[in-house]
Scaffold this motif. Structure first.
Motif, PDB file in Angstrom:
ATOM      1  N   MET A  77      -6.936  -0.413   7.695  1.00 44.47           N
ATOM      2  CA  MET A  77      -7.976  -0.520   8.730  1.00 44.47           C
ATOM      3  C   MET A  77      -9.249  -1.151   8.153  1.00 44.47           C
ATOM      4  SD  MET A  77      -6.369   0.737  11.275  1.00 44.47           S
ATOM      5  CE  MET A  77      -7.257   1.492  12.593  1.00 44.47           C
ATOM      6  N   GLU A  78      -9.612  -0.751   6.936  1.00 44.13           N
ATOM      7  CA  GLU A  78     -10.809  -1.306   6.294  1.00 44.13           C
ATOM      8  C   GLU A  78     -10.598  -2.779   5.934  1.00 44.13           C
ATOM      9  OE1 GLU A  78     -13.889   0.143   6.007  1.00 44.13           O
ATOM     10  OE2 GLU A  78     -12.880   1.580   7.315  1.00 44.13           O
ATOM     11  N   LEU A  79      -9.421  -3.111   5.416  1.00 47.27           N
ATOM     12  CA  LEU A  79      -9.132  -4.503   5.056  1.00 47.27           C
ATOM     13  C   LEU A  79      -9.167  -5.405   6.285  1.00 47.27           C
ATOM     14  CD1 LEU A  79      -6.250  -3.886   2.516  1.00 47.27           C
ATOM     15  CD2 LEU A  79      -8.457  -4.942   1.977  1.00 47.27           C
ATOM     16  N   ARG A  80      -8.685  -4.901   7.420  1.00 47.91           N
ATOM     17  CA  ARG A  80      -8.646  -5.699   8.654  1.00 47.91           C
ATOM     18  C   ARG A  80     -10.046  -6.020   9.185  1.00 47.91           C
ATOM     19  NH1 ARG A  80      -4.191  -7.622   7.485  1.00 47.91           N
ATOM     20  NH2 ARG A  80      -2.252  -6.815   8.361  1.00 47.91           N
ATOM     21  N   LYS A  81     -11.049  -5.274   8.735  1.00 50.22           N
ATOM     22  CA  LYS A  81     -12.438  -5.549   9.145  1.00 50.22           C
ATOM     23  C   LYS A  81     -13.005  -6.758   8.408  1.00 50.22           C
ATOM     24  CE  LYS A  81     -13.445  -0.697  10.113  1.00 50.22           C
ATOM     25  NZ  LYS A  81     -14.178   0.485   9.619  1.00 50.22           N
ATOM     26  N   ILE A  82     -12.356  -7.168   7.321  1.00 49.58           N
ATOM     27  CA  ILE A  82     -12.808  -8.318   6.527  1.00 49.58           C
ATOM     28  C   ILE A  82     -12.129  -9.557   7.117  1.00 49.58           C
ATOM     29  CG2 ILE A  82     -12.851  -9.357   4.222  1.00 49.58           C
ATOM     30  CD1 ILE A  82     -12.522  -6.432   3.121  1.00 49.58           C
ATOM     31  N   LEU A 142       0.815  -1.215   0.000  1.00 49.83           N
ATOM     32  CA  LEU A 142       0.000   0.000   0.000  1.00 49.83           C
ATOM     33  C   LEU A 142       0.848   1.265   0.000  1.00 49.83           C
ATOM     34  CD1 LEU A 142      -2.459  -1.085   2.871  1.00 49.83           C
ATOM     35  CD2 LEU A 142      -2.732  -1.460   0.405  1.00 49.83           C
ATOM     36  N   ASP A 143       0.514   2.167  -0.917  1.00 49.98           N
ATOM     37  CA  ASP A 143       1.110   3.496  -0.883  1.00 49.98           C
ATOM     38  C   ASP A 143       0.552   4.200   0.355  1.00 49.98           C
ATOM     39  OD1 ASP A 143       2.409   5.859  -1.607  1.00 49.98           O
ATOM     40  OD2 ASP A 143       0.761   6.522  -2.880  1.00 49.98           O
ATOM     41  N   VAL A 144       1.374   4.975   1.026  1.00 47.43           N
ATOM     42  CA  VAL A 144       0.907   5.649   2.241  1.00 47.43           C
ATOM     43  C   VAL A 144       0.053   6.867   1.908  1.00 47.43           C
ATOM     44  CG1 VAL A 144       1.625   6.896   4.327  1.00 47.43           C
ATOM     45  CG2 VAL A 144       2.791   4.781   3.659  1.00 47.43           C
ATOM     46  N   MET A 145       0.560   7.746   1.060  1.00 48.52           N
ATOM     47  CA  MET A 145      -0.142   9.008   0.788  1.00 48.52           C
ATOM     48  C   MET A 145      -0.942   8.938  -0.500  1.00 48.52           C
ATOM     49  SD  MET A 145       2.673  11.834   1.961  1.00 48.52           S
ATOM     50  CE  MET A 145       4.001  11.119   0.999  1.00 48.52           C
ATOM     51  N   MET A 146      -2.270   8.950  -0.339  1.00 47.74           N
ATOM     52  CA  MET A 146      -3.163   8.967  -1.492  1.00 47.74           C
ATOM     53  C   MET A 146      -4.326   9.897  -1.188  1.00 47.74           C
ATOM     54  SD  MET A 146      -3.142   5.087  -2.938  1.00 47.74           S
ATOM     55  CE  MET A 146      -3.786   4.359  -1.471  1.00 47.74           C
ATOM     56  N   PRO A 147      -4.988  10.414  -2.221  1.00 50.89           N
ATOM     57  CA  PRO A 147      -6.015  11.440  -2.015  1.00 50.89           C
ATOM     58  C   PRO A 147      -7.247  11.017  -1.199  1.00 50.89           C
ATOM     59  CG  PRO A 147      -5.668  11.009  -4.368  1.00 50.89           C
ATOM     60  CD  PRO A 147      -4.717  10.149  -3.613  1.00 50.89           C
ATOM     61  N   ASP A 148      -7.968   9.999  -1.600  1.00 46.77           N
ATOM     62  CA  ASP A 148      -9.231   9.687  -0.924  1.00 46.77           C
ATOM     63  C   ASP A 148      -9.015   8.974   0.402  1.00 46.77           C
ATOM     64  OD1 ASP A 148     -10.436  10.748  -3.131  1.00 46.77           O
ATOM     65  OD2 ASP A 148     -10.720   8.815  -4.111  1.00 46.77           O
ATOM     66  N   MET A 149      -8.303   7.880   0.339  1.00 45.47           N
ATOM     67  CA  MET A 149      -8.087   7.032   1.506  1.00 45.47           C
ATOM     68  C   MET A 149      -6.598   6.693   1.504  1.00 45.47           C
ATOM     69  SD  MET A 149      -9.901   3.293   2.165  1.00 45.47           S
ATOM     70  CE  MET A 149     -11.605   3.797   2.049  1.00 45.47           C
ATOM     71  N   ASP A 150      -5.886   7.032   2.584  1.00 47.13           N
ATOM     72  CA  ASP A 150      -4.453   6.723   2.599  1.00 47.13           C
ATOM     73  C   ASP A 150      -4.217   5.254   2.949  1.00 47.13           C
ATOM     74  OD1 ASP A 150      -4.751   6.547   5.367  1.00 47.13           O
ATOM     75  OD2 ASP A 150      -3.502   8.282   5.811  1.00 47.13           O
ATOM     76  N   GLY A 151      -2.958   4.833   2.821  1.00 45.94           N
ATOM     77  CA  GLY A 151      -2.607   3.431   3.057  1.00 45.94           C
ATOM     78  C   GLY A 151      -3.057   2.902   4.410  1.00 45.94           C
ATOM     79  N   PRO A 152      -2.761   3.614   5.520  1.00 38.71           N
ATOM     80  CA  PRO A 152      -3.218   3.129   6.825  1.00 38.71           C
ATOM     81  C   PRO A 152      -4.747   2.997   6.929  1.00 38.71           C
ATOM     82  CG  PRO A 152      -1.423   4.673   7.125  1.00 38.71           C
ATOM     83  CD  PRO A 152      -1.775   4.697   5.654  1.00 38.71           C
ATOM     84  N   ALA A 153      -5.482   3.909   6.305  1.00 37.19           N
ATOM     85  CA  ALA A 153      -6.952   3.822   6.320  1.00 37.19           C
ATOM     86  C   ALA A 153      -7.430   2.605   5.528  1.00 37.19           C
ATOM     87  CB  ALA A 153      -7.569   5.106   5.761  1.00 37.19           C
ATOM     88  N   ILE A 154      -6.774   2.332   4.402  1.00 37.05           N
ATOM     89  CA  ILE A 154      -7.111   1.140   3.611  1.00 37.05           C
ATOM     90  C   ILE A 154      -6.867  -0.108   4.456  1.00 37.05           C
ATOM     91  CG2 ILE A 154      -6.506  -0.252   1.587  1.00 37.05           C
ATOM     92  CD1 ILE A 154      -5.684   2.437   0.226  1.00 37.05           C
TER      93      ILE A 154
END
Length: 124
Positions: free
Chosen positions: A69-74, A55-67
């Motif tokens: 967090m969402e993946l870990r919910k699955i 995962l790239d860390v800095m992205m416009p909509d959702m950054d890497g850490p936020a992605i």
């Protein structure tokens, strides 16, 4: 840990996507799924079933850490290894990403000839 074959790579910049695709598919021999947004990554993850999230860390909509967090919910991805790529490789930033559970933090720009080897080393 299983053998590393499939990587889901999330990066918003097309030029970096192209270099990483060559580095990971052509040179590294991995099966790669490239996504440009967090939303796209979440939509592709279950069908692709990657061994690793890159995962790239800095992205416009959702950054890497936020992605992450969402993946870990699955449930399928609670323990899927993750590595981050970032241009911001300050010690405190790297420490924060490792605390989130990253196996590795890869600095950008990366060496296309060495990227696959660097990922394999940390995988082991």
């Amino acid at each position: 840990m299983n053998e590393l074959k499939k990587i889901l790579y999330v990066e918003d910049q097309m030029d970096i996507q192209l270099i990483a695709r060559v580095a990971l598919e052509d040179i590294g021999g991995f099966e790669l799924r490239v996504c440009s947004t967090g939303k796209e990554a979440l939509a592709n993850a279950l069908e692709f079933k990657p061994d690793l999230f890159l995962l790239d860390v800095m992205m416009p909509d959702m950054d890497g850490p936020a992605i992450l967090m969402e993946l870990r919910k699955i449930p399928d991805f609670k323990n899927t290894p993750v590595m981050f790529m970032t241009a911001k490789v300050q010690t405190d930033e790297v420490a924060r990403l490792l605390e989130l559970g990253a196996l590795n933090v890869i600095s950008k720009p990366f060496d296309p000839m060495e990227l696959a080897n660097e990922i394999r080393k940390k995988w082991r």
